[in-house]
Design a protein around this motif. Structure first.
Motif, PDB file in Angstrom:
ATOM      1  N   ILE A   4       0.852  -1.184   0.000  1.00 51.10           N
ATOM      2  CA  ILE A   4       0.000   0.000   0.000  1.00 51.10           C
ATOM      3  C   ILE A   4       0.897   1.246   0.000  1.00 51.10           C
ATOM      4  O   ILE A   4       1.548   1.543   1.003  1.00 51.10           O
ATOM      5  CB  ILE A   4      -0.925   0.022   1.242  1.00 51.10           C
ATOM      6  N   THR A   5       0.931   1.942  -1.112  1.00 48.77           N
ATOM      7  CA  THR A   5       1.726   3.175  -1.200  1.00 48.77           C
ATOM      8  C   THR A   5       1.031   4.276  -0.391  1.00 48.77           C
ATOM      9  O   THR A   5      -0.131   4.136   0.011  1.00 48.77           O
ATOM     10  CB  THR A   5       1.850   3.634  -2.664  1.00 48.77           C
ATOM     11  N   LEU A  12      -7.627   4.927   0.543  1.00 49.21           N
ATOM     12  CA  LEU A  12      -8.307   3.913   1.361  1.00 49.21           C
ATOM     13  C   LEU A  12      -8.800   4.513   2.673  1.00 49.21           C
ATOM     14  O   LEU A  12      -9.926   4.228   3.111  1.00 49.21           O
ATOM     15  CB  LEU A  12      -7.359   2.742   1.635  1.00 49.21           C
ATOM     16  N   LEU A  13      -7.990   5.328   3.312  1.00 50.57           N
ATOM     17  CA  LEU A  13      -8.385   5.981   4.566  1.00 50.57           C
ATOM     18  C   LEU A  13      -9.561   6.925   4.345  1.00 50.57           C
ATOM     19  O   LEU A  13     -10.487   6.981   5.160  1.00 50.57           O
ATOM     20  CB  LEU A  13      -7.210   6.749   5.181  1.00 50.57           C
ATOM     21  N   ALA A  14      -9.544   7.680   3.242  1.00 46.74           N
ATOM     22  CA  ALA A  14     -10.650   8.594   2.938  1.00 46.74           C
ATOM     23  C   ALA A  14     -11.953   7.811   2.756  1.00 46.74           C
ATOM     24  O   ALA A  14     -12.996   8.212   3.269  1.00 46.74           O
ATOM     25  CB  ALA A  14     -10.329   9.412   1.689  1.00 46.74           C
ATOM     26  N   GLY A  48      -5.124   1.943  10.675  1.00 48.27           N
ATOM     27  CA  GLY A  48      -4.028   1.776   9.720  1.00 48.27           C
ATOM     28  C   GLY A  48      -3.724   0.340   9.358  1.00 48.27           C
ATOM     29  O   GLY A  48      -2.777   0.070   8.621  1.00 48.27           O
ATOM     30  N   ASP A  49      -4.543  -0.601   9.851  1.00 47.99           N
ATOM     31  CA  ASP A  49      -4.279  -2.010   9.603  1.00 47.99           C
ATOM     32  C   ASP A  49      -5.467  -2.757   8.996  1.00 47.99           C
ATOM     33  O   ASP A  49      -5.274  -3.643   8.185  1.00 47.99           O
ATOM     34  CB  ASP A  49      -3.860  -2.714  10.898  1.00 47.99           C
ATOM     35  N   LEU A  69      -3.704  -5.749   7.163  1.00 48.13           N
ATOM     36  CA  LEU A  69      -2.570  -5.413   6.307  1.00 48.13           C
ATOM     37  C   LEU A  69      -1.291  -6.028   6.859  1.00 48.13           C
ATOM     38  O   LEU A  69      -0.481  -6.587   6.110  1.00 48.13           O
ATOM     39  CB  LEU A  69      -2.430  -3.886   6.185  1.00 48.13           C
ATOM     40  N   ALA A  70      -1.122  -5.977   8.180  1.00 48.94           N
ATOM     41  CA  ALA A  70       0.076  -6.547   8.807  1.00 48.94           C
ATOM     42  C   ALA A  70       0.183  -8.045   8.503  1.00 48.94           C
ATOM     43  O   ALA A  70       1.275  -8.550   8.224  1.00 48.94           O
ATOM     44  CB  ALA A  70       0.061  -6.304  10.312  1.00 48.94           C
TER      45      ALA A  70
END
Length: 138
Positions: A4-5, A12-14, A48-49, A69-70
């Motif tokens: 994930i750049t 993705l957060l938005a 964030g994960d 994601l981790a």
């Protein structure tokens, strides 16, 4: 490979922070280069994960859900290769269309015919919904 750049993370957060339930288009496609697993992801939680999207582990039953994601970053296949990002993926439909096509195909698909059929079926089912109560009062 960076899964994930920063640019993808921001998108993705938005999507994850949106106040309303929105049928977002997938932002990123991840896949197992040595196996059948594929993920079309639309949102990232504030932690964030936790990613949300269409998850297909290759058992014939793709489903909407969350993935870490981790954990994806630690996966190593039989040849020692990890999960990769499809650098050429460009979403053409919202996630609901990919989900419907995947349920029909038994796997995530980018087949144009199946995606168009899924989009048409969803459009038809939405047009058959009863009018909103607010609309009836007007």
């Amino acid at each position: 490979m960076i899964l994930i750049t920063d640019e993808l993370r921001a998108r993705l957060l938005a999507n994850g922070a949106a106040d309303t339930e929105t049928d977002h288009a997938p932002v990123v496609k991840l896949f197992d280069s040595t196996g059948p697993a594929t993920w079309l992801l639309t949102e990232l939680d504030a932690d964030g994960d936790t990613l949300f999207g269409l998850c297909d582990l290759g058992f014939g039953f793709p489903e909407l859900g969350s993935v870490s994601l981790a954990e994806l970053e630690t996966v190593k296949g039989p040849l020692g290769l990890g999960i990769e990002r499809d650098l050429h993926f460009k979403a053409r439909f919202p996630l609901s269309v990919y989900a419907r096509a995947a349920r029909s195909a038994g796997q995530i698909t980018e087949a144009e015919r199946l995606l168009r059929q899924a989009a048409e079926a969803l459009a038809k089912s939405h047009s058959e919904l009863p009018p909103d109560a607010a609309e009836q009062r007007r």
